[in-house]
Design an enzyme around this catalytic site. Structure first.
Site, short mmCIF file in Angstrom:
data_model
loop_
_atom_site.label_atom_id
_atom_site.label_comp_id
_atom_site.label_asym_id
_atom_site.label_seq_id
_atom_site.Cartn_x
_atom_site.Cartn_y
_atom_site.Cartn_z
N ASP A 84 -24.46 -11.60 -16.97
CA ASP A 84 -25.18 -11.95 -15.97
C ASP A 84 -25.36 -13.34 -16.32
O ASP A 84 -24.93 -14.17 -16.97
CB ASP A 84 -26.70 -11.23 -16.18
CG ASP A 84 -27.37 -11.42 -17.49
OD1 ASP A 84 -27.06 -12.41 -18.13
OD2 ASP A 84 -28.22 -10.55 -17.85
N ARG B 239 -24.07 -4.80 -15.41
CA ARG B 239 -23.59 -5.67 -15.47
C ARG B 239 -22.10 -5.44 -16.13
O ARG B 239 -21.37 -6.34 -15.97
CB ARG B 239 -24.24 -6.32 -16.60
CG ARG B 239 -25.62 -7.22 -16.48
CD ARG B 239 -26.37 -7.60 -17.59
NE ARG B 239 -26.82 -6.44 -18.50
CZ ARG B 239 -26.94 -6.61 -19.84
NH1 ARG B 239 -26.40 -7.67 -20.46
NH2 ARG B 239 -27.53 -5.57 -20.60
#
Length: 302
Positions: free
Chosen positions: A89, A181
């Site tokens: 991220d 993610r």
């Protein structure tokens, strides 16, 4: 003698539309303060920078948390193409770059690989335990770990927007244990261009929707006033995915004491997990067997 808990003995659900920049644990603490509640817990962590529905269980409703945690969930998230980070991220360091930018059709085709029953490796910076220690703690020390893949059911994963060449916005419906993610990372690798999550919002989780959630501003404004109680939702909403059976007052008394009780059932089979209600309020969760519910959890609501 056990110490008496401070706060009110209240039960139910409070749905929060969590903003970015605060942890799930901090939100739970704020809800406990706002309602002066003795006991609270959340049904599924959101990363600090993620937004959206965070369902907080209070009192007896904490016994229904597993049913919301296990329920299907929906996410909308934006993937930054062309860069991989060590956290998958925007919080992490960029560890790889690519000038390749796939076309929309290529992205849509690649998304098919991530639908159905898949195997997913959690991010290095995640709360999974490796030899008894959280992965993120070891990752912060610079350790690269082999994390075993875990099963995940993805019902739907679609492209909903392409703001520019560097970004794609996706929506995903999945079961318990999904890491958005990881989806972004693996999609970028499948496309040969790398990728990480830039923005993430949980749209709904089981029966709860973000758009119906309380904001932190409302918690601050109405906390510890009678008005905040208007946002409290029934304990029974956490049981929405289980069949409901009804019972008499006599059966309810037996069930609350942990004993099997007679129930009125339809469209359930022997051994199904169900919940019994009396006058619309949850009494117990358990297994249905030959006209009786054998309780595994009982509720003591005022």
């Amino acid at each position: 003698m056990a110490r008496k808990r401070k706060g009110r003995d209240i039960s139910g659900w409070l749905v929060v539309d969590k903003p970015a920049g605060i942890s799930s644990t901090q939100v739970v603490g704020k809800v406990r303060w706002a309602l002066d509640a003795q006991k609270a817990g959340h049904a599924g962590t959101l990363d600090p920078e993620a937004t959206g529905v965070l369902a907080i269980a209070l009192g007896e409703a904490t016994k229904t948390v597993p049913y919301v945690t296990d329920a299907m969930k929906a996410y909308r998230f934006t993937v930054r193409l062309g860069e991989a980070t060590n956290t998958d991220d925007t919080e992490g360091e960029v560890i790889a770059r690519s000038d390749l930018r796939p076309e929309d059709d290529e992205i849509k085709e690649a998304l098919h690989r991530f639908v159905g029953d898949i195997q997913q490796v959690p991010p290095q910076f995640s709360a999974v335990k490796i030899d008894g220690e959280r992965a993120y703690k070891r990752a912060r020390d610079g350790e690269a770990m082999e994390i075993a893949a875990r099963p995940l059911f993805v019902e739907e994963l679609v492209l909903v927007d392409r703001p520019d060449a560097d970004h794609v916005t996706l929506e995903m419906i999945c079961g318990k244990g999904g890491y958005v993610r990881s989806i972004a990372r693996d999609l970028g690798n499948a496309l040969g261009c790398y990728g990480h999550v830039r923005e993430l919002r949980r749209i709904w989780s089981g029966p709860f929707e973000a758009d119906d959630g309380v904001t932190l501003e409302q918690l601050d404004e109405l906390g510890q006033t009678p008005e905040i109680d208007a946002f409290l939702r029934p304990l029974e909403e956490g049981l929405a995915d289980l069949p409901e059976l009804t019972c008499t007052a006599e059966a309810a008394a037996r069930l609350r004491n942990g004993n099997p009780g007679m129930v009125i059932a339809s469209d359930v089979e022997y051994g199904d997990e169900c919940w019994a209600s009396y006058q619309g309020r949850a009494v117990a969760v358990g297994q249905y067997k030959a006209g009786e519910l054998h309780p595994s959890r009982v509720f003591k609501q005022a």
